[in-house]
Motif scaffolding. Structure first.
Motif, PDB file in Angstrom:
ATOM      1  N   GLY A 174      25.573  39.680  41.072  1.00  0.00           N
ATOM      2  CA  GLY A 174      25.643  38.667  40.015  1.00  0.00           C
ATOM      3  C   GLY A 174      24.545  38.816  38.971  1.00  0.00           C
ATOM      4  N   ILE A 175      23.300  39.024  39.411  1.00  0.00           N
ATOM      5  CA  ILE A 175      22.217  39.148  38.437  1.00  0.00           C
ATOM      6  C   ILE A 175      22.324  40.473  37.679  1.00  0.00           C
ATOM      7  CG2 ILE A 175      20.655  37.623  39.699  1.00  0.00           C
ATOM      8  CD1 ILE A 175      19.109  40.159  40.565  1.00  0.00           C
ATOM      9  N   PHE A 176      22.883  41.508  38.339  1.00  0.00           N
ATOM     10  CA  PHE A 176      23.098  42.769  37.625  1.00  0.00           C
ATOM     11  C   PHE A 176      24.086  42.573  36.479  1.00  0.00           C
ATOM     12  CE2 PHE A 176      26.075  46.377  37.176  1.00  0.00           C
ATOM     13  CZ  PHE A 176      25.222  47.246  36.501  1.00  0.00           C
ATOM     14  N   ALA A 177      25.198  41.917  36.785  1.00  0.00           N
ATOM     15  CA  ALA A 177      26.207  41.665  35.749  1.00  0.00           C
ATOM     16  C   ALA A 177      25.620  40.839  34.615  1.00  0.00           C
ATOM     17  CB  ALA A 177      27.413  40.953  36.357  1.00  0.00           C
ATOM     18  N   SER A 178      24.800  39.852  34.950  1.00  0.00           N
ATOM     19  CA  SER A 178      24.191  38.996  33.935  1.00  0.00           C
ATOM     20  C   SER A 178      23.196  39.760  33.073  1.00  0.00           C
ATOM     21  CB  SER A 178      23.490  37.808  34.605  1.00  0.00           C
ATOM     22  OG  SER A 178      22.979  36.910  33.654  1.00  0.00           O
ATOM     23  N   SER A 179      22.574  40.800  33.646  1.00  0.00           N
ATOM     24  CA  SER A 179      21.572  41.572  32.892  1.00  0.00           C
ATOM     25  C   SER A 179      22.190  42.549  31.899  1.00  0.00           C
ATOM     26  CB  SER A 179      20.679  42.354  33.864  1.00  0.00           C
ATOM     27  OG  SER A 179      21.387  43.422  34.466  1.00  0.00           O
ATOM     28  N   THR A 180      23.510  42.733  31.981  1.00  0.00           N
ATOM     29  CA  THR A 180      24.165  43.721  31.114  1.00  0.00           C
ATOM     30  C   THR A 180      24.765  43.110  29.852  1.00  0.00           C
ATOM     31  OG1 THR A 180      26.290  43.483  32.283  1.00  0.00           O
ATOM     32  CG2 THR A 180      24.744  45.140  33.118  1.00  0.00           C
ATOM     33  N   THR A 181      24.713  41.790  29.713  1.00  0.00           N
ATOM     34  CA  THR A 181      25.361  41.137  28.574  1.00  0.00           C
ATOM     35  C   THR A 181      24.639  39.857  28.178  1.00  0.00           C
ATOM     36  OG1 THR A 181      27.464  40.159  27.817  1.00  0.00           O
ATOM     37  CG2 THR A 181      26.913  39.905  30.139  1.00  0.00           C
ATOM     38  N   LYS A 182      24.906  39.415  26.958  1.00  0.00           N
ATOM     39  CA  LYS A 182      24.357  38.140  26.488  1.00  0.00           C
ATOM     40  C   LYS A 182      25.350  36.999  26.675  1.00  0.00           C
ATOM     41  CE  LYS A 182      21.495  40.288  22.896  1.00  0.00           C
ATOM     42  NZ  LYS A 182      21.200  40.354  21.437  1.00  0.00           N
ATOM     43  N   ASN A 183      26.560  37.338  27.091  1.00  0.00           N
ATOM     44  CA  ASN A 183      27.627  36.346  27.224  1.00  0.00           C
ATOM     45  C   ASN A 183      27.799  35.961  28.687  1.00  0.00           C
ATOM     46  OD1 ASN A 183      30.371  35.210  27.496  1.00  0.00           O
ATOM     47  ND2 ASN A 183      30.567  35.731  25.338  1.00  0.00           N
ATOM     48  N   GLN A 184      27.630  34.680  29.007  1.00  0.00           N
ATOM     49  CA  GLN A 184      27.729  34.225  30.393  1.00  0.00           C
ATOM     50  C   GLN A 184      29.135  34.405  30.963  1.00  0.00           C
ATOM     51  OE1 GLN A 184      25.873  30.436  31.431  1.00  0.00           O
ATOM     52  NE2 GLN A 184      24.801  30.406  29.476  1.00  0.00           N
ATOM     53  N   ILE A 185      30.159  34.212  30.141  1.00  0.00           N
ATOM     54  CA  ILE A 185      31.542  34.342  30.612  1.00  0.00           C
ATOM     55  C   ILE A 185      31.837  35.793  30.996  1.00  0.00           C
ATOM     56  CG2 ILE A 185      33.969  33.960  30.069  1.00  0.00           C
ATOM     57  CD1 ILE A 185      32.257  31.424  30.249  1.00  0.00           C
ATOM     58  N   ILE A 186      31.368  36.711  30.169  1.00  0.00           N
ATOM     59  CA  ILE A 186      31.551  38.131  30.491  1.00  0.00           C
ATOM     60  C   ILE A 186      30.798  38.480  31.768  1.00  0.00           C
ATOM     61  CG2 ILE A 186      31.052  40.487  29.707  1.00  0.00           C
ATOM     62  CD1 ILE A 186      31.523  39.550  26.859  1.00  0.00           C
ATOM     63  N   ALA A 187      29.589  37.942  31.902  1.00  0.00           N
ATOM     64  CA  ALA A 187      28.787  38.187  33.106  1.00  0.00           C
ATOM     65  C   ALA A 187      29.515  37.677  34.346  1.00  0.00           C
ATOM     66  CB  ALA A 187      27.428  37.510  32.972  1.00  0.00           C
ATOM     67  N   PHE A 188      30.142  36.501  34.216  1.00  0.00           N
ATOM     68  CA  PHE A 188      30.875  35.932  35.350  1.00  0.00           C
ATOM     69  C   PHE A 188      32.031  36.836  35.758  1.00  0.00           C
ATOM     70  CE2 PHE A 188      34.699  33.610  36.615  1.00  0.00           C
ATOM     71  CZ  PHE A 188      34.271  33.072  37.829  1.00  0.00           C
ATOM     72  N   PHE A 189      32.862  37.242  34.806  1.00  0.00           N
ATOM     73  CA  PHE A 189      34.033  38.041  35.140  1.00  0.00           C
ATOM     74  C   PHE A 189      33.659  39.445  35.610  1.00  0.00           C
ATOM     75  CE2 PHE A 189      36.349  34.829  32.617  1.00  0.00           C
ATOM     76  CZ  PHE A 189      37.374  34.556  33.517  1.00  0.00           C
ATOM     77  N   GLU A 190      32.572  39.969  35.090  1.00  0.00           N
ATOM     78  CA  GLU A 190      32.106  41.282  35.547  1.00  0.00           C
ATOM     79  C   GLU A 190      31.671  41.213  37.015  1.00  0.00           C
ATOM     80  OE1 GLU A 190      28.522  44.489  34.593  1.00  0.00           O
ATOM     81  OE2 GLU A 190      29.063  42.985  33.071  1.00  0.00           O
TER      82      GLU A 190
END
Length: 261
Positions: A174-190
């Protein structure tokens, strides 16, 4: 007069400096960041919404078995827990880096005397603890089982042990996905995509060539989680979850460092 003499005394000044330095060192940056993240999370309605939804979903799984199937057990709850965590852990972690990257507060944080490792560790621990908090209401299901039945304690203990490892692995994703984007929704789906693929991977192994089945099954988090839930503590399952956590933790550190360039 005594205070003035002490303030002019070099030994007293040196002692005071050492005390201040020791207090500063005692405050681990990762711990401070973790506390800040937890305070921010639990002071917002998101924490209670996510916890409430998870409790409703898990409660349905448990009481569906308890009342309809007339069985006092947690097998169905633990059986579908990886699927639930594939959704809820990314919901907890999606804001960890994405929100700060969007507001540029991450850049400010990294200018402080902290390392990237400290920042990632603090945020990982905050998501990990928040994930474990989701499991607290499920202790009521355990109590219900022992009041109205005689369940085997081994699989229950194994289920919670597996849940801890699963939470750690999915928190790192989860934190990896969040570190790759500025968009929380994209981070969630990733994060959701990675978690659900790892969870359901073993279910599709039957459609693969025989020489790939063993490898694909080993890569599935569900197969390792189910093994621990049976009360079987196998070193291969522990190594899998520890490796999953370490790999995505390291990828997060690298992602944050690359973002600084």
């Amino acid at each position: 007069m005594t205070d003035i003499l002490e303030s002019n005394n070099p030994l007293s000044t040196a002692s005071s400096t050492e005390k201040t330095s020791s207090r500063t060192k005692a405050k681990n940056p990762a711990f401070v960041i973790m506390c800040r993240e937890l305070k921010s999370y639990f002071s917002s309605p998101i924490a209670y919404i996510v916890t409430g939804l998870f409790t409703l979903a898990s409660g349905f799984l448990f009481f569906n078995t308890f009342f309809l199937a007339n069985r006092a057990e947690l097998r169905q709850f633990f059986g579908l827990l990886p699927v639930l965590f594939s959704f809820f852990i990314p919901a907890l972690s999606m804001r960890s880096f994405a929100e700060e990257k969007k507001s540029t507060s991450l850049e400010t944080l990294l200018t402080l005397p902290v390392t990237v490792f400290d920042v990632v560790a603090g945020k990982f621990l905050a998501v990990f603890i928040s994930g474990l908090v989701l499991l607290i209401p499920s202790l009521f299901y355990v109590l219900t089982c022992f009041i109205f039945g005689s369940p085997d304690a081994g699989p229950i203990l194994g289920g919670y042990l597996g849940s801890i490892f699963l939470t750690a692995g999915f928190s790192a994703i989860g934190i990896f996905a969040s570190s790759t984007t500025k968009n929380q929704i994209i981070a969630f789906f990733e994060a959701f995509a990675i978690c659900i693929i790892l969870t359901l991977l073993s279910n599709f192994a039957v459609f693969l060539p025989a020489f790939l089945v063993r490898t694909v099954t080993y890569l599935s988090s569900l197969s390792h989680f189910e093994s621990i839930c049976r009360g079987i503590i196998d070193s291969r399952d522990i190594v899998y979850f520890v490796s999953l956590t370490v790999i995505f933790f390291a990828l997060t550190v690298r992602s944050v460092k690359n973002g600084q360039k």
